[in-house]
Design an enzyme around this catalytic site. Structure first.
Site, PDB file in Angstrom:
ATOM      1  N   ASP A  30      21.588  52.345  10.068  1.00  0.00           N
ATOM      2  CA  ASP A  30      22.869  53.024   9.869  1.00  0.00           C
ATOM      3  C   ASP A  30      23.089  53.150   8.371  1.00  0.00           C
ATOM      4  OD1 ASP A  30      25.391  53.412  12.118  1.00  0.00           O
ATOM      5  OD2 ASP A  30      25.835  53.726   9.979  1.00  0.00           O
ATOM      6  N   PHE A 152      24.046  59.086  29.037  1.00  0.00           N
ATOM      7  CA  PHE A 152      25.140  59.192  30.015  1.00  0.00           C
ATOM      8  C   PHE A 152      25.925  57.893  30.149  1.00  0.00           C
ATOM      9  CE2 PHE A 152      21.983  62.369  31.139  1.00  0.00           C
ATOM     10  CZ  PHE A 152      22.759  63.508  31.335  1.00  0.00           C
ATOM     11  N   HIS A 254      41.392  59.675  39.851  1.00  0.00           N
ATOM     12  CA  HIS A 254      42.592  58.879  39.595  1.00  0.00           C
ATOM     13  C   HIS A 254      43.510  59.670  38.667  1.00  0.00           C
ATOM     14  CE1 HIS A 254      40.652  55.528  41.521  1.00  0.00           C
ATOM     15  NE2 HIS A 254      39.579  55.776  40.806  1.00  0.00           N
ATOM     16  N   CYS A 263      34.071  61.542  24.233  1.00  0.00           N
ATOM     17  CA  CYS A 263      33.162  62.563  24.773  1.00  0.00           C
ATOM     18  C   CYS A 263      33.849  63.759  25.431  1.00  0.00           C
ATOM     19  CB  CYS A 263      32.203  61.906  25.768  1.00  0.00           C
ATOM     20  SG  CYS A 263      31.071  60.766  24.961  1.00  0.00           S
TER      21      CYS A 263
HETATM   22  N1  LIG Z   1      30.402  56.921  22.939  1.00  0.00           N
HETATM   23  C1  LIG Z   1      29.969  57.260  24.134  1.00  0.00           C
HETATM   24  O1  LIG Z   1      30.419  56.745  25.170  1.00  0.00           O
HETATM   25  C2  LIG Z   1      28.872  58.273  24.299  1.00  0.00           C
HETATM   26  C3  LIG Z   1      28.254  58.440  25.541  1.00  0.00           C
HETATM   27  C4  LIG Z   1      27.240  59.399  25.665  1.00  0.00           C
HETATM   28  C5  LIG Z   1      26.875  60.175  24.570  1.00  0.00           C
HETATM   29  N2  LIG Z   1      27.510  60.005  23.376  1.00  0.00           N
HETATM   30  C6  LIG Z   1      27.071  60.824  22.245  1.00  0.00           C
HETATM   31  O2  LIG Z   1      26.266  60.024  21.379  1.00  0.00           O
HETATM   32  C7  LIG Z   1      26.482  60.405  20.009  1.00  0.00           C
HETATM   33  C8  LIG Z   1      26.904  59.176  19.206  1.00  0.00           C
HETATM   34  O3  LIG Z   1      28.175  58.759  19.693  1.00  0.00           O
HETATM   35  P1  LIG Z   1      28.794  57.351  19.283  1.00  0.00           P
HETATM   36  O4  LIG Z   1      30.051  57.198  20.072  1.00  0.00           O
HETATM   37  O5  LIG Z   1      27.750  56.299  19.365  1.00  0.00           O
HETATM   38  O6  LIG Z   1      29.117  57.650  17.734  1.00  0.00           O
HETATM   39  P2  LIG Z   1      29.650  56.635  16.607  1.00  0.00           P
HETATM   40  O7  LIG Z   1      30.507  57.453  15.721  1.00  0.00           O
HETATM   41  O8  LIG Z   1      30.159  55.403  17.246  1.00  0.00           O
HETATM   42  O9  LIG Z   1      28.309  56.221  15.800  1.00  0.00           O
HETATM   43  C9  LIG Z   1      27.580  57.081  14.997  1.00  0.00           C
HETATM   44  C10 LIG Z   1      26.903  56.235  13.916  1.00  0.00           C
HETATM   45  O10 LIG Z   1      25.938  57.024  13.224  1.00  0.00           O
HETATM   46  C11 LIG Z   1      25.944  56.633  11.874  1.00  0.00           C
HETATM   47  N3  LIG Z   1      25.275  57.696  11.082  1.00  0.00           N
HETATM   48  C12 LIG Z   1      25.681  58.975  10.898  1.00  0.00           C
HETATM   49  N4  LIG Z   1      24.765  59.643  10.158  1.00  0.00           N
HETATM   50  C13 LIG Z   1      23.762  58.780   9.867  1.00  0.00           C
HETATM   51  C14 LIG Z   1      22.547  58.872   9.161  1.00  0.00           C
HETATM   52  N5  LIG Z   1      22.148  60.015   8.578  1.00  0.00           N
HETATM   53  N6  LIG Z   1      21.762  57.768   9.049  1.00  0.00           N
HETATM   54  C15 LIG Z   1      22.136  56.618   9.632  1.00  0.00           C
HETATM   55  N7  LIG Z   1      23.290  56.467  10.343  1.00  0.00           N
HETATM   56  C16 LIG Z   1      24.082  57.535  10.461  1.00  0.00           C
HETATM   57  C17 LIG Z   1      27.399  56.412  11.562  1.00  0.00           C
HETATM   58  O11 LIG Z   1      27.583  55.612  10.402  1.00  0.00           O
HETATM   59  C18 LIG Z   1      27.857  55.708  12.849  1.00  0.00           C
HETATM   60  O12 LIG Z   1      27.725  54.309  12.732  1.00  0.00           O
HETATM   61  C19 LIG Z   1      27.496  61.530  20.048  1.00  0.00           C
HETATM   62  O13 LIG Z   1      26.826  62.763  20.053  1.00  0.00           O
HETATM   63  C20 LIG Z   1      28.205  61.325  21.377  1.00  0.00           C
HETATM   64  O14 LIG Z   1      28.731  62.517  21.901  1.00  0.00           O
HETATM   65  C21 LIG Z   1      28.485  59.071  23.211  1.00  0.00           C
END
Ligand SMILES: NC(=O)c1ccc[n+]([C@@H]2O[C@H](COP(=O)([O-])OP(=O)(O)OC[C@H]3O[C@@H](n4cnc5c(N)ncnc54)[C@H](O)[C@@H]3O)[C@@H](O)[C@H]2O)c1
Length: 440
Positions: A30, A152, A254, A263
């Site tokens: 990260d 998912f 619900h 999302c």
């Molecule tokens: N949160 C969910 O429940 C969920 C479920 C399915 C899919 N997704 C998808 O997964 C993706 C990530 O979601 P999330 O909730 O984990 O996001 P998040 O914002 O919690 O985490 C993203 C992380 O990426 C890091 N980052 C960004 N650019 C970077 C780089 N160049 N190098 C290293 N680190 C970098 C950020 O610092 C951050 O810690 C999104 O596209 C989201 O739609 C999320």
């Protein structure tokens, strides 16, 4: 196999921890050095049940590590997962791919040998091909493939969802990439979880179609709930009667204060935007987005009815502000519409949430925080249940009512009934899609 995961948010961290539990050597990267420092000390920066123990176990085996050094992480990795954020781009609703493309370029510059660059972030159709173009431009000699592997998992149940998925979707273009992906997910193949291999575009579309469908299902029941209130039906009974039909199913039926989270809001907007760009608008999803905003506003009106038409001078206890229970995630939570409306209307607001405070303090200025729901209700004119944490599902309603100045309950998750509230001494009670109890 050595795997690198770029981004240690909800998806990247859970994926990295679970891949290491599958037996792979995983390096999570990260660019946020504070997150990496925490992780190196064994602290999990997010709230996700069970993640701390699983992480600890895999760090101890030496299979899981954390770094801000992308070059070191990529070195020797056969697969690199991109799991960075894809928030809504300002102004047009499109997914903002800045972080994905930046990560792709960094990977390209760091990689030396054949690597599969896997997009786990939710990205619009066509993005994986753009990732390939970016990589080719940044490092024309690199031998690589791209793969789409949308995630998912649900926050709050993320580990189970990852380890025992309904399905894994893998979009690939070459047998070589398919073989790498198959060996990554081998533990799931062996346990016969469905692994669906598709082309890149179908994998990308599957994620958006699934999320848009679920958002539609929630919005459908929310609209049925509004009509139930008018005609004297009970949406809980209606949803049960519908959900027992196997063709429909009881999940995501619900009624509540509108969908939120990291999302559904952004993915429905991005899908609608893509569809418009391809001159094939999905009117159903466009309507869902609009109706969901109306649902949140309708909640404010319901609470206003409870408060004799004015929030001014009222003291309100809000129980739960995260977008759902068992997460600390506040992104696009209905609380971000409802709480400011209470504060803006002149109420004093106290919030109680088992995990929401760390995120919520910055997002909800002008509220105070209580650890205990009964303390939050002390002298209050209204208690609002906004997130159905277990802690709020078995409240002693009589004790709660006794502590309030004016006992009124806004139950926006249908946890209780008007009868429960009346017996406990509440003067007024509203819920979603059922008869309200408002005197006079
Ligand atoms: N949160 C969910 O429940 C969920 C479920 C399915 C899919 N997704 C998808 O997964 C993706 C990530 O979601 P999330 O909730 O984990 O996001 P998040 O914002 O919690 O985490 C993203 C992380 O990426 C890091 N980052 C960004 N650019 C970077 C780089 N160049 N190098 C290293 N680190 C970098 C950020 O610092 C951050 O810690 C999104 O596209 C989201 O739609 C999320």
């Amino acid at each position: 196999m050595k795997i690198a995961v770029i981004g240690t948010g909800y998806v990247g961290l859970v994926s990295g921890v679970c891949f290491s539990d599958f037996g792979h050597e995983v390096v999570c990267v990260d660019k946020d050095s504070r997150k990496i420092e925490m992780l190196e000390k064994g602290k999990v920066p997010i709230y996700e049940p069970g993640l701390d123990r699983l992480m600890e176990r895999n760090v101890e085996t030496g299979r899981l590590s954390f770094t801000i050094d992308l070059n070191a992480a990529i070195d020797g990795s056969e697969a690199v997962f991109i799991a960075v954020g894809t928030p809504t781009r300002r102004g047009d609703g499109h997914a903002d791919l800045t972080y994905v493309m930046a990560a792709a370029e960094e990977i390209a510059k760091a990689a030396k040998d054949y690597v599969v660059i896997v997009t786990k972030s939710t990205v619009p159709v066509g993005t994986n091909r753009k990732v390939a173009e970016v990589v080719r431009a940044a490092n024309p000699d690199l031998d690589f493939d791209v793969a789409s592997n949308p995630e998912f998992l649900r926050e709050g149940a993320a580990i189970d969802d990852f380890m025992k998925p309904d399905r894994v979707v893998v979009g690939v273009e070459t047998d070589r990439a398919a073989a790498v992906m198959a060996s990554i997910y081998r533990p799931l193949y062996l346990r016969e979880f469905p692994i669906i291999t598709t082309d890149l575009e179908s994998a990308e579309m599957t994620k958006y179609a699934a999320n848009a469908f679920l958002a539609t299902k929630i919005t459908f029941i929310n609209e049925i709930a509004a009509l139930c209130e008018k005609v004297g039906a009970d949406v809980k009974q209606v949803a049960r009667g519908m959900g027992l039909d196997n063709r429909i199913g009881n999940k995501f039926l619900h009624a509540g204060p509108g969908y939120g989270g990291s999302c559904f809001p952004k993915d429905t907007k991005a899908l609608a935007r893509t569809a418009q760009e391809y001159a094939s608008p999905i009117q159903l999803v466009e309507t869902v987005i609009k109706v969901n905003e109306e649902v949140k506003r309708r909640m404010v009106d319901k609470l206003l009815d409870l408060c004799d038409g004015s929030f001014n001078g009222k003291c309100v206890a809000v129980l739960g502000v995260t977008f759902k229970p068992n997460t600390d995630d506040m992104r696009d939570a209905p609380a971000l519409t409802i709480v400011p409306a209470l504060v803006g209307g002149g109420s004093t607001v106290r919030v109680c949430d088992p995990q929401g405070r760390r995120e919520g303090e910055a997002l909800l200025p002008s509220v105070s925080w209580e650890d205990d729901p009964y303390a939050a209700a002390d002298g209050a004119d209204l208690v609002v249940i906004l997130t159905e944490w277990n802690e709020f599902r078995a409240l002693d309603l009589s004790a709660l009512a006794k502590r309030m100045r004016t006992p009124r309950l806004g139950d926006l998750r249908n946890v209780y009934t008007a009868e429960d509230a009346q017996k406990a001494g509440f003067q007024a009670y509203v819920s979603i899609g059922r008869a309200d109890l408002i005197p006079g």
